[in-house]
Design a protein around this motif. Structure first.
Motif, PDB file in Angstrom:
ATOM      1  N   ASP A 187       0.792  -1.205   0.052  1.00 58.33           N
ATOM      2  CA  ASP A 187      -0.177  -0.168  -0.094  1.00 58.33           C
ATOM      3  C   ASP A 187       0.941   1.235   0.023  1.00 58.33           C
ATOM      4  OD1 ASP A 187      -2.265  -1.768   0.065  1.00 58.33           O
ATOM      5  OD2 ASP A 187      -2.707  -1.281   2.257  1.00 58.33           O
ATOM      6  N   GLN A 225       0.976   4.177  -2.984  1.00 64.52           N
ATOM      7  CA  GLN A 225       0.638   5.575  -2.541  1.00 64.52           C
ATOM      8  C   GLN A 225       1.932   6.489  -2.923  1.00 64.52           C
ATOM      9  OE1 GLN A 225      -2.249   6.689  -1.777  1.00 64.52           O
ATOM     10  NE2 GLN A 225      -2.980   4.686  -2.024  1.00 64.52           N
ATOM     11  N   TYR A 263       1.744   6.976  -6.939  1.00 63.04           N
ATOM     12  CA  TYR A 263       0.794   7.957  -7.048  1.00 63.04           C
ATOM     13  C   TYR A 263       0.954   9.372  -6.867  1.00 63.04           C
ATOM     14  CZ  TYR A 263      -3.153   4.342  -7.122  1.00 63.04           C
ATOM     15  OH  TYR A 263      -3.867   3.216  -7.731  1.00 63.04           O
TER      16      TYR A 263
END
Length: 191
Positions: free
Chosen positions: A109, A113, A116
């Motif tokens: 995760d 992130q 992103y």
């Protein structure tokens, strides 16, 4: 405390054994952690935070949409990231074990992130970054990196981290496929 993590048997270890190994009192342990599960969670988060603190760096990359043709971004120095994994291989091997599934999920995760955020840094706003278009590339890159590290550790680091970095860099998609692959900074790899 990381010595106990390296034993692969932490689920069975008591708080008393943790405090004895760390040479602290139970009161000190409970001052910092609610229980053994909280200790594990905090340790996992700390390892991930230290990994990224060691490897993330500010750099500039080409961006045709910016006024200068370049944009400053936070990237992941692949050489530094793999060096960290090499130096901390014992604790990472333990945390990647199936008895710690939360570590893998949290790391994956976090990687996604960070990818992103890297993608959103282009053109100065989030409107030009489409999550749906970047979901698969971000997942692919994060999974590939994590899988490579896990396999390398499982193989007892058969190759040097420098070789691993060069090999991974060759497998990265080019910028035409996804700009997100530029997050992995490869300029510091020994050629």
């Amino acid at each position: 405390m990381s010595t106990l993590l390296e034993d692969h048997q932490l689920k069975e270890v008591s708080v008393q054994a943790l405090t004895k190994t760390a040479q602290i009192t139970r009161g000190t342990f409970y001052l910092h952690y609610q229980d053994k599960a909280d200790f594990l969670l905090q340790t996992e988060k700390q390892v991930i935070a230290e990994w990224f603190a060691h490897a993330e760096t500010i750099t500039t990359v080409a961006d045709e949409a910016s006024a200068t043709g370049r944009v400053r971004v936070v990237g992941f120095d692949l050489n530094a990231g793999l060096q960290f994994a090499d130096q901390h291989h014992q604790i990472l091997t333990t945390l990647f074990d199936t008895q710690f599934p939360q570590f893998r999920k949290t790391l994956l995760d976090t990687l996604i992130q960070k990818l992103y955020r890297f993608g959103m840094s282009f053109e100065g706003d989030q409107e030009n970054f489409h999550m749906t278009e970047n979901e698969i590339p971000a997942s692919y890159l994060a999974s590939a990196f994590m899988g490579m590290i896990m396999q390398w550790l499982a193989d007892d680091r058969r190759f040097g981290y420098e070789h691993l970095g060069r090999s991974f860099a060759k497998l990265l998609p080019d910028q035409q496929a996804t700009r997100l692959s530029q997050w992995f900074l490869t300029t510091n790899l020994n050629r």
